[in-house]
Design an enzyme around this catalytic site. Structure first.
Site, mmCIF file in Angstrom:
data_model
loop_
_atom_site.group_PDB
_atom_site.id
_atom_site.type_symbol
_atom_site.label_atom_id
_atom_site.label_comp_id
_atom_site.label_asym_id
_atom_site.label_seq_id
_atom_site.Cartn_x
_atom_site.Cartn_y
_atom_site.Cartn_z
ATOM 1 N N CYS A 1 -17.431 35.423 -26.617
ATOM 2 C CA CYS A 1 -16.977 34.213 -27.453
ATOM 3 C C CYS A 1 -15.912 34.761 -28.176
ATOM 4 C CB CYS A 1 -18.018 33.534 -28.060
ATOM 5 S SG CYS A 1 -19.282 32.593 -27.227
ATOM 6 N N HIS B 1 -14.553 29.694 -33.780
ATOM 7 C CA HIS B 1 -15.194 29.592 -32.546
ATOM 8 C C HIS B 1 -16.245 28.717 -32.755
ATOM 9 C CE1 HIS B 1 -17.741 30.257 -29.035
ATOM 10 N NE2 HIS B 1 -18.804 30.762 -29.786
ATOM 11 N N ASN C 1 -20.138 24.606 -26.778
ATOM 12 C CA ASN C 1 -19.596 26.083 -26.795
ATOM 13 C C ASN C 1 -19.113 26.633 -25.454
ATOM 14 O OD1 ASN C 1 -19.202 28.697 -27.117
ATOM 15 N ND2 ASN C 1 -21.415 29.137 -28.103
#
Ligand code: ACO
Length: 347
Positions: free
Chosen positions: A118, A254, A284
């Site tokens: 990520c 993020h 996500n």
């Protein structure tokens, strides 16, 4: 091309894409042992997008680049390197970057994938800056692209509810002096590898931890790690840039869990009112979250030229990446309030 003394390096074009299929929390509730209210209250996620059965990471990556081109047809001029940050590549070889490059007219450009999960997009911006400063590339296309729905066990309630698919694409190149990237902070700690993993050639990690077949995660450990490294790397990159939290116009973090974002913000001292959050709609999307959130904040007019941005991300590795950047809006795809211009391109 080393930038002239009158320029610095930053983002010169930005595009994004999410697949059309919306997967709500209720859909999981109907299928596995969870409930929609639990998912929303513990994570902030209400829905996410899933790629079509025959749509993979290179496809969503190409769609994000096409969005960028629809907004600025000249955006790929002088691009001679392509980086794809992804944890769900089409294949280990060929690289997804090479597959994307081939489909957007960049055959012959250097192309490679970057694997820091990520935090990959922010890592990619830094690597792009390095390639240009070294004189290896003139402009670099950085794509954060994921088809996580293909690699996550959709029957595992620990992971399935968290992830979605999507992509963002940015061109890194010269911008006027005073704009663009200021500082980066990058890091990793392999000791946390067993907290978040997807096995490939080896069945176990150094030290003997046996990995399961699909994405595995120790949610509580990742949560604690994320709050600490987002907070610390955000604080560190601000200090390195000679900035305080009061100087920040927008944090683009993020998007993993809204409770992680809230706790990290508290550590580096920027309020949620100055933080771009869109995980309620996309979940996500790993390396795609930061460019997706930035694109959205440009489209709805929140981020403007001259704004001080702080990008912060964490991911598998475990890894982290933070960046300070003064937004430059001198190119067609970077102007605030652009949603109408590209209507119909991003699903
Ligand atoms: N539905 C219902 N109940 C659940 C679910 C679910 N999907 N998942 C867990 N539970 C239960 C647990 O079994 C536990 O029950 P118990 O108390 O009877 O034992 C209870 O809910 C609480 O579990 P916790 O794990 O403590 O829940 P928590 O509040 O920590 O939330 C979560 C779990 C959402 C996973 C959180 O820990 C988190 O967000 N961690 C970070 C994950 C993350 O960001 N991963 C991505 C990293 S980025 C990358 O590189 C891909």
């Amino acid at each position: 091309m080393t930038p002239s003394p009158r320029s610095s390096l930053g983002i010169t074009a930005l595009g994004s894409y999410v697949p059309g299929r919306i997967v709500t929390n209720a859909e999981f509730e109907a299928r596995i042992e969870t409930n929609a209210e639990w998912i929303e209250s513990r994570t902030g996620i209400r829905e996410r997008r899933f790629a079509a059965p025959d749509e993979y990471t290179s496809d969503v990556g190409v769609a994000a680049v096409r969005d960028l081109l629809a907004r600025d047809p000249d955006a790929l001029r002088d691009v001679d390197a392509v980086i794809c940050a992804t944890v769900s590549p089409d294949a280990l070889m060929p690289s997804t970057a090479a597959l994307i490059a081939m489909q957007v007219g960049l055959t012959g450009a250097a192309a490679f994938d970057l694997s820091t999960a990520c935090s990959g997009f922010v890592y990619g911006l830094s690597v792009a800056q390095g390639l240009i400063l070294a004189g290896t590339a003139r402009r670099v296309l950085v794509v954060g692209a994921e088809a996580l729905s293909k690699i996550v066990d959709q029957d595992d309630r620990n992971t399935a509810i968290l992830f979605g698919d999507g992509a963002g694409a940015a061109v890194v190149g010269e911008v006027p002096l005073g704009y663009g990237f200021q500082e980066f902070v990058l890091g990793a700690d392999g000791a946390g590898g067993s907290s978040l993993y997807l096995r490939c050639a080896a069945p176990r990690l150094p030290g003997g931890f046996e990995m399961g077949e699909s994405v595995g995660m120790n949610g509580r450990e990742v949560f604690k790690f994320a709050v600490r490294v987002l907070g610390d790397s955000g604080t560190e990159v601000l200090a390195k840039s000679g900035l305080s939290s009061a100087d920040v116009d927008w944090v683009v973090p993020h998007q993993a869990n809204v409770r992680i974002i809230e706790a990290a913000n508290e550590r580096f001292g920027v309020p949620m009112s100055k933080t771009v959050v869109n995980l309620d709609r996309y979940g996500n999307t790993s390396s795609a979250t930061v460019p997706l959130a930035l694109r959205e904040a440009l489209d709805d007019g929140r981020v403007h030229g001259g704004h001080q941005l702080l990008l912060v991300a964490f991911g598998g590795g475990l890894s982290w990446a933070a960046c300070t950047m003064k937004w430059w809006d001198g190119a067609p795809s970077l102007v605030a309030g652009q949603a109408q211009a590209a209507a119909g391109v991003t699903a």
